[in-house]
Design a protein around this motif. Structure first.
Motif, PDB file in Angstrom:
ATOM      1  N   GLY A 252       0.786  -1.228   0.000  1.00  0.00           N
ATOM      2  CA  GLY A 252       0.000   0.000   0.000  1.00  0.00           C
ATOM      3  C   GLY A 252       0.818   1.279   0.000  1.00  0.00           C
ATOM      4  O   GLY A 252       0.262   2.369   0.167  1.00  0.00           O
ATOM      5  N   CYS A 253       2.132   1.164  -0.236  1.00  0.00           N
ATOM      6  CA  CYS A 253       2.987   2.357  -0.177  1.00  0.00           C
ATOM      7  C   CYS A 253       2.960   3.161  -1.477  1.00  0.00           C
ATOM      8  O   CYS A 253       3.519   4.255  -1.547  1.00  0.00           O
ATOM      9  N   GLY A 254       2.361   2.603  -2.531  1.00  0.00           N
ATOM     10  CA  GLY A 254       2.324   3.299  -3.810  1.00  0.00           C
ATOM     11  C   GLY A 254       3.456   2.928  -4.743  1.00  0.00           C
ATOM     12  O   GLY A 254       3.740   3.673  -5.692  1.00  0.00           O
ATOM     13  N   SER A 255       4.090   1.766  -4.527  1.00  0.00           N
ATOM     14  CA  SER A 255       5.221   1.380  -5.384  1.00  0.00           C
ATOM     15  C   SER A 255       4.763   1.105  -6.812  1.00  0.00           C
ATOM     16  O   SER A 255       5.476   1.437  -7.771  1.00  0.00           O
ATOM     17  N   SER A 256       3.578   0.512  -6.989  1.00  0.00           N
ATOM     18  CA  SER A 256       3.075   0.249  -8.341  1.00  0.00           C
ATOM     19  C   SER A 256       2.794   1.555  -9.079  1.00  0.00           C
ATOM     20  O   SER A 256       3.067   1.675 -10.280  1.00  0.00           O
ATOM     21  N   SER A 257       2.253   2.543  -8.379  1.00  0.00           N
ATOM     22  CA  SER A 257       2.027   3.852  -9.005  1.00  0.00           C
ATOM     23  C   SER A 257       3.349   4.496  -9.392  1.00  0.00           C
ATOM     24  O   SER A 257       3.451   5.163 -10.432  1.00  0.00           O
ATOM     25  N   LEU A 258       4.387   4.295  -8.574  1.00  0.00           N
ATOM     26  CA  LEU A 258       5.708   4.841  -8.893  1.00  0.00           C
ATOM     27  C   LEU A 258       6.286   4.169 -10.136  1.00  0.00           C
ATOM     28  O   LEU A 258       6.895   4.826 -10.985  1.00  0.00           O
ATOM     29  N   VAL A 259       6.081   2.846 -10.256  1.00  0.00           N
ATOM     30  CA  VAL A 259       6.534   2.133 -11.454  1.00  0.00           C
ATOM     31  C   VAL A 259       5.877   2.729 -12.690  1.00  0.00           C
ATOM     32  O   VAL A 259       6.542   3.005 -13.704  1.00  0.00           O
ATOM     33  N   ASN A 260       4.588   2.958 -12.618  1.00  0.00           N
ATOM     34  CA  ASN A 260       3.875   3.544 -13.764  1.00  0.00           C
ATOM     35  C   ASN A 260       4.400   4.933 -14.101  1.00  0.00           C
ATOM     36  O   ASN A 260       4.548   5.288 -15.275  1.00  0.00           O
ATOM     37  N   TRP A 298      11.079  -3.856 -11.941  1.00  0.00           N
ATOM     38  CA  TRP A 298      10.335  -4.933 -11.279  1.00  0.00           C
ATOM     39  C   TRP A 298       9.439  -4.334 -10.202  1.00  0.00           C
ATOM     40  O   TRP A 298       9.919  -3.651  -9.290  1.00  0.00           O
ATOM     41  N   ASP A 299       8.141  -4.592 -10.328  1.00  0.00           N
ATOM     42  CA  ASP A 299       7.181  -4.224  -9.288  1.00  0.00           C
ATOM     43  C   ASP A 299       7.108  -5.403  -8.328  1.00  0.00           C
ATOM     44  O   ASP A 299       6.571  -6.470  -8.670  1.00  0.00           O
ATOM     45  N   LEU A 300       7.677  -5.232  -7.140  1.00  0.00           N
ATOM     46  CA  LEU A 300       7.803  -6.335  -6.186  1.00  0.00           C
ATOM     47  C   LEU A 300       6.646  -6.312  -5.186  1.00  0.00           C
ATOM     48  O   LEU A 300       6.126  -5.246  -4.845  1.00  0.00           O
ATOM     49  N   PRO A 301       6.229  -7.495  -4.702  1.00  0.00           N
ATOM     50  CA  PRO A 301       5.146  -7.546  -3.712  1.00  0.00           C
ATOM     51  C   PRO A 301       5.494  -6.732  -2.468  1.00  0.00           C
ATOM     52  O   PRO A 301       6.650  -6.704  -2.031  1.00  0.00           O
ATOM     53  N   GLY A 302       4.486  -6.071  -1.902  1.00  0.00           N
ATOM     54  CA  GLY A 302       4.732  -5.230  -0.732  1.00  0.00           C
ATOM     55  C   GLY A 302       5.052  -6.024   0.513  1.00  0.00           C
ATOM     56  O   GLY A 302       4.606  -7.164   0.696  1.00  0.00           O
ATOM     57  N   LEU A 303       5.843  -5.434   1.373  1.00  0.00           N
ATOM     58  CA  LEU A 303       6.164  -6.061   2.651  1.00  0.00           C
ATOM     59  C   LEU A 303       4.933  -6.030   3.558  1.00  0.00           C
ATOM     60  O   LEU A 303       4.167  -5.075   3.553  1.00  0.00           O
TER      61      LEU A 303
END
Length: 450
Positions: A252-260, A298-303
């Motif tokens: 939920g930290c927004g890493s996928s949005s950052l990848v985009n 690489w979009d990695l699974p969240g901790l």
């Protein structure tokens, strides 16, 4: 090794290193050689024609000639071939581009007589070297090794060398480094009289004194510079080597949005990383970084994801660094994402990455939700914590939903600028591990048998 190179490329990388011994500091020496290559100037020679004709050519390793006179240069071609030097013949627009005299009066006769004399001399030398059969027909001559692909038209030379120069530079640098390190290994009391390559390189500014100091470190031991093919194999692999960049943070930290945002996409676009209010990234997912070839995000699974509790009931007792230990095995560079402020789990990840010698960037995400008056305070506090912990401070406050604001442009600029350096470091580590596993000779300890 995770497909960073194809099987064929791996074999080509390994081949020159068979039966080599790995010595201490191998990775540092190899990285130094790659950094020297980036600064190495490729010197080009243009020869064979008049000054006016040569001036039409860009800097290139070539000989200006004509179809009738191409065999004049076959001895030069054979000599350069033995030295593993590239050789090109460039077709002159007219015969008189390759002689100094102008075709007027008796000079025309003189010029043609000289060309005829050269052809007769060439035939004589061929006869001495290869016997009577060598001059029977041109098509059967061992010296007639020029094919149509080697004979380049003047108008095409720019295109030809645009493709050829990268490989020429790799070959020239590999041969140069072997030659200069061989001289630097000569004992000091006779070195001044024998260091021809060193003095020429300094004189013509192929290297400077600082570069010479770095090269001196490569002269002993000789595992990197004992033969040009070793370094050439590494340099050739660099073009095709795949760099993996992992984006990692709490769920939920927004890493996928950052990848985009790094890919120049908006959330919910086709082929973008999935985002949402629940856990969306369950497995590591790769995306091509289109601005650079052979680079993957690489979009990695969240901790701390809840979805894995049923299958891993003991996972709650492990810290975040232990949970992602397997992820550290295949990514070369990491972007660590912490929402709103710096958190303990991210600090633990930074410590683990530092111990592994891996590069990383620290992003505080969702920074658009921080009140503008507190942005500076958040930055100052995070940098203070990192300073106390002795951690390097590549810190960026980012809003993935508004990438034009805050530190996102700076993050992308710094990341793009550092890509060549990241790729060299990653290749050195990859090559060292690959060679250590499959190639380097494992010599037994002789002390055990005494």
């Amino acid at each position: 090794m995770d497909g960073k190179l194809s099987e064929e490329q791996v074999k080509c990388l390994q081949a020159p290193w068979r039966f080599s011994l790995r010595t201490a500091g191998f990775e540092d020496r190899l990285l130094t050689a790659l950094e020297l290559f980036e600064r190495f100037p490729l010197d080009i020679t243009v020869t064979g024609g008049t000054p006016d004709a040569n001036a039409q050519l860009a800097s290139a390793v070539l000989v200006l000639t004509t179809e009738e006179r191409k065999e004049d240069h076959m001895w030069l071609k054979m000599e350069l071939h033995d030295r593993d030097k590239p050789f090109f013949l460039v077709n002159a627009k007219k015969v008189w581009d390759v002689v100094e005299e102008k075709p007027s009066g008796p000079c025309m006769t003189c010029a043609w007589e000289r060309m005829r004399a050269r052809n007769l001399e060439l035939q004589r030398r061929r006869k001495e070297a290869f016997g009577e059969s060598a001059v029977a027909t041109d098509s059967q001559s061992p010296l007639n090794t020029t094919d149509a692909s080697e004979f380049v038209e003047m108008k095409d030379i720019s295109e030809v060398f645009a493709k050829a120069l990268p490989d020429l530079k790799k070959r020239a640098f590999s041969q140069f480094l072997v030659a200069i390190t061989r001289e630097l290994r000569i004992p000091k009391f006779i070195a001044d009289e024998t260091q021809v390559v060193v003095s020429s390189a300094l004189k013509y500014r192929k290297i400077n004194r600082d570069d010479l100091n770095f090269i001196s470190k490569l002269s002993q031991p000789r595992d990197v510079t004992d033969h040009p093919s070793k370094l050439l194999a590494i340099l050739t692999s660099l073009d095709d080597f795949r760099l993996d960049i992992g984006v990692l943070g709490e769920t939920g930290c927004g890493s996928s949005s950052l990848v985009n945002a790094l890919l120049g996409m908006k959330n919910n676009e086709e082929q973008s990383a999935p985002t949402g209010v629940v856990e969306t990234t369950k497995e590591p997912t790769e995306y091509p970084y289109t601005e650079f070839p052979n680079i993957r995000l690489w979009d990695l699974p969240g901790l701390g994801k809840i979805g894995g509790l049923d299958s891993q009931p003991s996972a709650s007792g492990l810290n975040p660094a232990q949970l992602v230990a397997s992820m550290f095995a295949f990514c070369d560079v990491y972007i660590l994402v912490s929402p709103l402020r710096l958190r303990l789990g991210i600090i633990q990840l930074m410590q683990q990455l530092s111990s592994l010698g891996k590069e990383y960037y620290l992003v505080i995400s969702m920074a658009d939700l921080i009140e503008e008056t507190f942005v500076g305070q958040v930055r100052e506090w995070a940098e203070g914590v990192l300073g106390v912990m002795g951690l390097r401070q590549n810190l960026f406050l980012v809003s993935a939903h508004h990438p034009e604001t805050l530190d996102f442009p700076k993050l992308k600029e710094m990341l793009n600028k550092a890509m060549p350096s990241h790729k060299k470091v990653a290749l050195v580590k990859y090559a060292a591990k690959l060679l250590d596993q499959d190639v380097f000779w494992k010599r037994s300890d002789s002390c055990k048998f005494m």
